[in-house]
Design a protein around this motif. Sequence first.
Motif, PDB file in Angstrom:
ATOM      1  N   SER A 175     -16.879   7.981  59.135  1.00  0.00           N
ATOM      2  CA  SER A 175     -17.574   7.351  58.017  1.00  0.00           C
ATOM      3  C   SER A 175     -17.879   8.405  56.969  1.00  0.00           C
ATOM      4  CB  SER A 175     -18.882   6.684  58.472  1.00  0.00           C
ATOM      5  OG  SER A 175     -18.641   5.678  59.430  1.00  0.00           O
ATOM      6  N   SER A 176     -17.891   7.980  55.707  1.00  0.00           N
ATOM      7  CA  SER A 176     -18.196   8.904  54.628  1.00  0.00           C
ATOM      8  C   SER A 176     -18.647   8.131  53.402  1.00  0.00           C
ATOM      9  CB  SER A 176     -16.957   9.751  54.272  1.00  0.00           C
ATOM     10  OG  SER A 176     -17.239  10.660  53.227  1.00  0.00           O
ATOM     11  N   GLY A 192     -21.145  13.011  51.911  1.00  0.00           N
ATOM     12  CA  GLY A 192     -21.417  13.276  53.314  1.00  0.00           C
ATOM     13  C   GLY A 192     -20.350  12.646  54.185  1.00  0.00           C
ATOM     14  N   GLU A 194     -19.410  11.719  58.612  1.00  0.00           N
ATOM     15  CA  GLU A 194     -19.792  11.737  60.020  1.00  0.00           C
ATOM     16  C   GLU A 194     -18.626  11.270  60.875  1.00  0.00           C
ATOM     17  OE1 GLU A 194     -23.201  10.073  63.122  1.00  0.00           O
ATOM     18  OE2 GLU A 194     -22.693   8.893  61.343  1.00  0.00           O
ATOM     19  N   ALA A 196     -18.309  10.107  64.555  1.00  0.00           N
ATOM     20  CA  ALA A 196     -19.215   9.692  65.626  1.00  0.00           C
ATOM     21  C   ALA A 196     -18.449   9.242  66.871  1.00  0.00           C
ATOM     22  CB  ALA A 196     -20.116   8.552  65.144  1.00  0.00           C
ATOM     23  N   SER A 214     -22.133  13.033  67.693  1.00  0.00           N
ATOM     24  CA  SER A 214     -22.002  13.012  66.245  1.00  0.00           C
ATOM     25  C   SER A 214     -21.684  14.409  65.710  1.00  0.00           C
ATOM     26  CB  SER A 214     -23.298  12.507  65.601  1.00  0.00           C
ATOM     27  OG  SER A 214     -23.247  12.600  64.193  1.00  0.00           O
ATOM     28  N   LEU A 215     -20.764  14.454  64.753  1.00  0.00           N
ATOM     29  CA  LEU A 215     -20.498  15.651  63.972  1.00  0.00           C
ATOM     30  C   LEU A 215     -20.675  15.236  62.516  1.00  0.00           C
ATOM     31  CD1 LEU A 215     -19.475  18.606  63.696  1.00  0.00           C
ATOM     32  CD2 LEU A 215     -17.158  17.667  63.549  1.00  0.00           C
ATOM     33  N   SER A 216     -21.693  15.762  61.842  1.00  0.00           N
ATOM     34  CA  SER A 216     -22.024  15.223  60.524  1.00  0.00           C
ATOM     35  C   SER A 216     -22.523  16.292  59.569  1.00  0.00           C
ATOM     36  CB  SER A 216     -23.102  14.142  60.662  1.00  0.00           C
ATOM     37  OG  SER A 216     -24.312  14.697  61.171  1.00  0.00           O
ATOM     38  N   THR A 217     -22.398  15.990  58.285  1.00  0.00           N
ATOM     39  CA  THR A 217     -22.951  16.821  57.221  1.00  0.00           C
ATOM     40  C   THR A 217     -23.236  15.942  56.016  1.00  0.00           C
ATOM     41  OG1 THR A 217     -22.605  18.740  55.797  1.00  0.00           O
ATOM     42  CG2 THR A 217     -20.689  17.397  56.276  1.00  0.00           C
ATOM     43  N   LYS A 218     -24.250  16.343  55.264  1.00  0.00           N
ATOM     44  CA  LYS A 218     -24.562  15.669  54.008  1.00  0.00           C
ATOM     45  C   LYS A 218     -24.147  16.522  52.816  1.00  0.00           C
ATOM     46  CE  LYS A 218     -28.493  13.113  55.916  1.00  0.00           C
ATOM     47  NZ  LYS A 218     -29.952  12.835  55.822  1.00  0.00           N
ATOM     48  N   MET A 232     -23.744  21.735  58.909  1.00  0.00           N
ATOM     49  CA  MET A 232     -23.124  20.694  59.730  1.00  0.00           C
ATOM     50  C   MET A 232     -23.794  20.685  61.094  1.00  0.00           C
ATOM     51  SD  MET A 232     -19.097  20.157  60.687  1.00  0.00           S
ATOM     52  CE  MET A 232     -18.772  19.070  59.289  1.00  0.00           C
ATOM     53  N   ASP A 235     -23.888  17.262  67.495  1.00  0.00           N
ATOM     54  CA  ASP A 235     -24.891  16.779  68.439  1.00  0.00           C
ATOM     55  C   ASP A 235     -24.222  16.133  69.647  1.00  0.00           C
ATOM     56  OD1 ASP A 235     -27.304  16.037  69.569  1.00  0.00           O
ATOM     57  OD2 ASP A 235     -27.450  14.183  68.419  1.00  0.00           O
TER      58      ASP A 235
END
Length: 335
Positions: A175-176, A192, A194, A196, A214-218, A232, A235
């Motif tokens: 997702s972005s 951003g 993610e 997931a 989850s691997l994510s960044t804003k 980043m 989790d």
Amino acid sequence: EGGGFDLAERRLAADAIRLAEPKLAATRSADGSIAMVDAFAPAADAKAGGANGGAAKEGGDGADPEGAWRYRIGELALEGGEVSFHDASVEPAGAIGLQDIQVAVRDIGDDLTAQWPIEASLVVRDGGKLSAQGSIVAGEPSADLKMQLAGLGLGIAQPWLGQVARLRIVDGALSSSGRLRYGEGGLRYDGGVELARLDLHELETQETLLGWKSLSTKALEVRDDGVRIGEMLLDGVRAKLIILEDRSVNVAKVIGPAAEKEEQERLKDAAQEKGVDPTEPEAGEPGFKVEIERLRLANGDVDFADLSLALPFGTRIHEFQGELAGLSNDPGSAA
């Protein structure tokens, strides 16, 4: 819908032009060719004729701007479109299906420097939705769009992943959301992202090799020359790392099937024929840079074993956490 044209005045007006439920199917054959692309490719004699014709036109008078058509279209819309792509160059064959494609461009006119509002959306058959809203300028060309990608299922990539790794995508969604701009400065995307619920299984053991919650960044910045990420968060990572009896690592065993190794050998031989050492790294910075300012790890769980020792042992690392700073694909960088 609603409009008219005046041939003498060279004027065209329409409240709306709609294309309902168009369908497009494309196939890539086993040899890599795409019939649709080949069908529209100009023949060699046509290219030569076009070049000669262009030279002849350059010597003549240019078109009279006062004789150009004037037009106004309130809305140009594509509704309920479908696109399907079949790739027979991989085994098993890959397939991508896009459906419920909606595109609407408004306030279209002969002033190509004006901004035309646009809205677009589509649904990926195997899971996921993409939408965009913003404006485009046809004369530059340029675009400024607010983009949103929701829940794109990674399983769609399985046939292509299978060509380079003996892994199965059990789960995962991308997702972005952000702003996409295109113009004189090139392509820019800020937003951003993610990834997931990733779960990758080894084909032989049917067990998880790598996965995470989850691997994510804003703080994602994409440019023509690279990607830059601020902070980043990784989790809930799950991984299995095993040193085998021959001192090889289990991860290396799943990367690169026999066909890929044969291709690598072919490329190596071709490079050596040209006097290039394929094992020698290229000097200088990479053409496409990837930089991560900080990577934080939380709630990790790693299975580790070393079977190459006289007394093999294994252990499980719980609540693994930490952080890495200054990650980059530049060979000269250090984290």
